[in-house]
Design an enzyme around this catalytic site. Structure first.
Site, short mmCIF file in Angstrom:
data_model
loop_
_atom_site.label_atom_id
_atom_site.label_comp_id
_atom_site.label_asym_id
_atom_site.label_seq_id
_atom_site.Cartn_x
_atom_site.Cartn_y
_atom_site.Cartn_z
N GLY A 160 54.56 75.52 4.49
CA GLY A 160 53.98 76.77 4.04
C GLY A 160 52.62 76.63 3.38
O GLY A 160 52.04 77.61 2.92
N TYR A 186 45.67 72.46 15.77
CA TYR A 186 45.83 73.42 16.86
C TYR A 186 44.54 73.57 17.66
O TYR A 186 44.04 74.67 17.87
CB TYR A 186 46.35 74.75 16.34
CG TYR A 186 47.66 74.59 15.60
CD1 TYR A 186 48.80 74.24 16.30
CD2 TYR A 186 47.74 74.72 14.22
CE1 TYR A 186 50.01 74.04 15.64
CE2 TYR A 186 48.93 74.52 13.55
CZ TYR A 186 50.06 74.18 14.26
OH TYR A 186 51.24 73.98 13.60
N GLU A 230 56.99 69.23 4.48
CA GLU A 230 56.31 68.93 5.74
C GLU A 230 55.07 69.79 5.86
O GLU A 230 55.00 70.89 5.31
CB GLU A 230 57.25 69.14 6.93
CG GLU A 230 57.91 70.49 7.00
CD GLU A 230 59.05 70.51 8.01
OE1 GLU A 230 58.80 70.91 9.16
OE2 GLU A 230 60.18 70.13 7.65
N CYS A 284 37.17 82.78 33.88
CA CYS A 284 37.18 84.00 34.67
C CYS A 284 38.39 84.86 34.33
O CYS A 284 39.25 85.14 35.17
CB CYS A 284 37.17 83.66 36.16
SG CYS A 284 35.66 82.83 36.69
N GLY A 290 51.43 70.44 8.60
CA GLY A 290 50.57 70.11 9.73
C GLY A 290 49.15 70.55 9.46
O GLY A 290 48.27 69.78 9.14
N ARG A 291 48.95 71.88 9.54
CA ARG A 291 47.61 72.43 9.42
C ARG A 291 46.94 72.05 8.09
O ARG A 291 45.75 71.72 8.06
CB ARG A 291 47.65 73.94 9.55
CG ARG A 291 46.26 74.57 9.65
CD ARG A 291 46.21 76.04 9.34
NE ARG A 291 47.24 76.81 10.03
CZ ARG A 291 47.26 78.14 10.01
NH1 ARG A 291 46.35 78.80 9.33
NH2 ARG A 291 48.20 78.79 10.63
#
Length: 396
Positions: free
Chosen positions: A217, A357, A259, A328, A261-262
């Site tokens: 979080g 990400y 934990e 495209c 990540g970001r």
């Protein structure tokens, strides 16, 4: 940045490994002494980033054999990895156990049985955390991962009836619980409210708690300016709630983990792109870049399109423009009606806070464009220059 772009071309990701080390140390300092920290490899599986985190005491949270390989390449021990995910297949469980993974997060009784059967085939016992989906949640900010129907976790209200079956699955030993309530908490108070909810729930589970993962979080900006959040009172308030509800924690019962990540890696990364064209259409300005959702599509691919902040070296007037890529498809939009400097074809722009990400969370193979080059630097020196490649291979 300009020199790197000239040398390696664009689109180009640049990762500052010193920034990774700073975020790692900052998060460990914000947590109570003795907390373990899992790095969510999904955020960025680049091995140089993994090496910085593993060397600094982090463990790896993985949810595929590809992430397992990335974790090993990044210096993480398989025995210290936590294998998560709601859809573990026979093949990946076999590969994980063969590599030495021994801790798994079980999302349901059937998932636990699946893990146990694979462990028995390997002549071992898997240590398992039960991922818990609480009936309610403490805060409404961020991305909710608990407190609603979900493929993740065992509904907490069903645990008392399920516990005898859960505790007797051959090939497994229940060692604790795993919570992940939300991502990117709006504030420190919101994060603390989530953790209080988790700690009180864990204390009432009525199961052995050798190990408790209270989730993440931690907040950091994505593809926009700004700094990761700082948590000035997290340590003291988390210690107080643990002393009250899980008083044995200071003696290691249970062992505790978070934990992230970001938060650990977002601020290390920049995306460099060139302006290909600037087009005016019916009163709107479109800045066309050589980087689109094939390069920076991660969170937009999850239905979370966020405007990006573009920085251009030097001074310049600002205007409102829509940032698009070269693909495209009208879906190749990075930011709608955002303030940008006055841009011309050939200008170099920088998108900050994309160490998480980035390429591996994007539509890399769409339209057959090459993946961006990724450069890792430390103390101003280039550590590696790589590019991901996809190949079609024969399958017997």
């Amino acid at each position: 940045m300009s020199e790197l772009a000239e040398r390696f071309g664009t689109p180009l990701y640049v990762y500052d490994l010193d920034a990774v080390a700073r975020q790692r140390d900052a998060l460990f300092s914000a947590l109570p002494e003795g907390f373990e920290l899992f790095y969510a490899v999904k955020a960025n599986p680049h091995p140089d980033i993994g090496r910085v985190l593993s060397a600094g005491g982090c463990r790896a949270e993985i949810s595929s054999t590809g992430e397992l390989q990335a974790a090993i390449a990044g210096g993480f021990s398989p025995a210290e990895c936590l294998y998560t995910g709601p859809g573990k297949t026979d093949a990946e469980l076999e590969a994980a156990l063969a590599a030495g993974v021994r801790m798994f997060s079980a999302e349901s009784l059937d998932d636990l049985r699946h893990i146990g059967a694979a462990a028995r085939r390997h002549g071992t016992v898997a240590r398992c955390l039960l991922r818990v989906n609480t009936a309610s949640a403490a805060a409404s900010t961020g991305i909710r991962m608990m407190g609603r129907p979900s493929q993740f976790g065992i509904d907490s209200e069903t645990l008392p009836d399920l516990m005898p079956a859960l505790a007797s699955v051959p090939g497994t030993r229940l060692v604790g619980a795993h919570f992940f309530t939300m991502s990117n908490a709006e504030s420190e108070d919101a994060l603390l409210a989530e953790y209080l909810h988790v700690v009180t729930t864990a204390a009432e589970l009525g199961m052995p708690l050798e190990f408790l993962d209270i989730g993440g979080g931690f907040a950091a900006p994505y593809a926009t300016g700004g700094e990761p959040a700082r948590y000035e009172k997290l340590r003291t308030e988390l210690e107080a709630m643990l002393d009250l509800h899980l008083p044995g924690w200071r003696a290691g019962s249970p062992r505790l983990a978070c934990e992230s990540g970001r938060y650990l890696v977002a601020s290390c990364g920049r995306l460099l792109a060139r302006v290909v064209n600037v087009k005016r259409s019916r009163g709107r300005t479109f800045v066309i870049l050589d980087a689109g959702i094939n390069v920076l599509g991660g969170l937009s691919g999850l239905g979370r399109l966020l405007p990006v902040a573009v920085r251009l070296d030097g001074e310049g007037a600002t205007e409102v423009a829509t940032l698009v890529g070269p693909l495209c498809t009208p879906g190749d939009t990075l930011g709608r009606d955002v303030q940008v400097p006055h841009l011309e074809p050939g200008d170099l722009v920088t998108v900050p806070n994309v160490g998480a990400y980035g390429p591996t969370a994007s539509l890399l193979s769409f339209l057959g464009r090459p993946a961006p080059v990724e450069v890792a630097v430390r103390q101003g020196e280039i550590q590696s220059v790589t590019r991901l490649e996809y190949r079609r291979v024969e399958v017997a």
